[in-house]
Write a protein that holds these residues in place. Sequence first.
Motif, short mmCIF file in Angstrom:
data_model
loop_
_atom_site.label_atom_id
_atom_site.label_comp_id
_atom_site.label_asym_id
_atom_site.label_seq_id
_atom_site.Cartn_x
_atom_site.Cartn_y
_atom_site.Cartn_z
N VAL A 130 50.10 -57.91 10.04
CA VAL A 130 49.97 -58.39 8.67
C VAL A 130 48.55 -58.19 8.15
N ILE A 131 47.57 -58.55 8.98
CA ILE A 131 46.17 -58.38 8.59
C ILE A 131 45.86 -56.90 8.35
N GLY A 132 46.37 -56.06 9.26
CA GLY A 132 46.14 -54.62 9.12
C GLY A 132 46.73 -54.06 7.85
N ILE A 133 47.95 -54.49 7.51
CA ILE A 133 48.62 -54.02 6.29
C ILE A 133 47.84 -54.43 5.05
N GLU A 134 47.35 -55.68 5.06
CA GLU A 134 46.58 -56.16 3.92
C GLU A 134 45.26 -55.41 3.79
#
Length: 225
Positions: free
Chosen positions: A19-23
């Motif tokens: 999730v952090i990577g996608i954001e």
Amino acid sequence: MKKEIVIISKAIVATLLYVIGIELIGSWFLIAETIDFKNYYEYYTLIQGALQLIGILIFLYFVNNRTFKTLFEKTHRKWWILGIILGILFVFMQTPLNLVYNVVSGTEYNIAYRFDGFSKLNNINLISVFFLIPIGEELFFRGYIQNNLQQNTHTIIAILLASLMFASIHSPYMNLILESSKQDWNLFYLTFFGGQISGILYFKSKSIVPSILFHIFWNLMISIV
């Protein structure tokens, strides 16, 4: 039992990092604005999906000992066909699912089934919606998360947990970050069930391909109806 807890914990951490990577990847538009990439917003979803898939492939390359040999295992074509059929049918399954959701949440979600989305299929960004994002998500949540869970927990638990983590990236977590965000849990709810179908396909076929086909045709039907 201790080993199972460790594996589940790793899966949760991996999902959080996803999730952090996608954001973080989603902030590429700041670079586009800096270099004066005009009309970048017309290709935003396409570029976002491509960057996401590249990021997932890089991640899998290193966690799989720098190889892609087992990424797309062969399987009988009947599983491909079943994946396509279930992907087409799942949009219709969402109607009874939404009925339950509406009763519990007091909402009024309803799919009209007008099939008027064909005219939108010439949008180049749909390449990402139909192919890049489904491939990336299935490789991560089925090929990596579920696969690791299956090796260390009961199959049913593995499928349910992988589905829950898949659904979590479609949860209204942005409500915690942006006051203007007014998302609810409907998408989380639906993707949890979609994830279970995908997970069962992956387990039964022993290949990621049927799951990817299911996800592709699920997204395609959502756009069409």
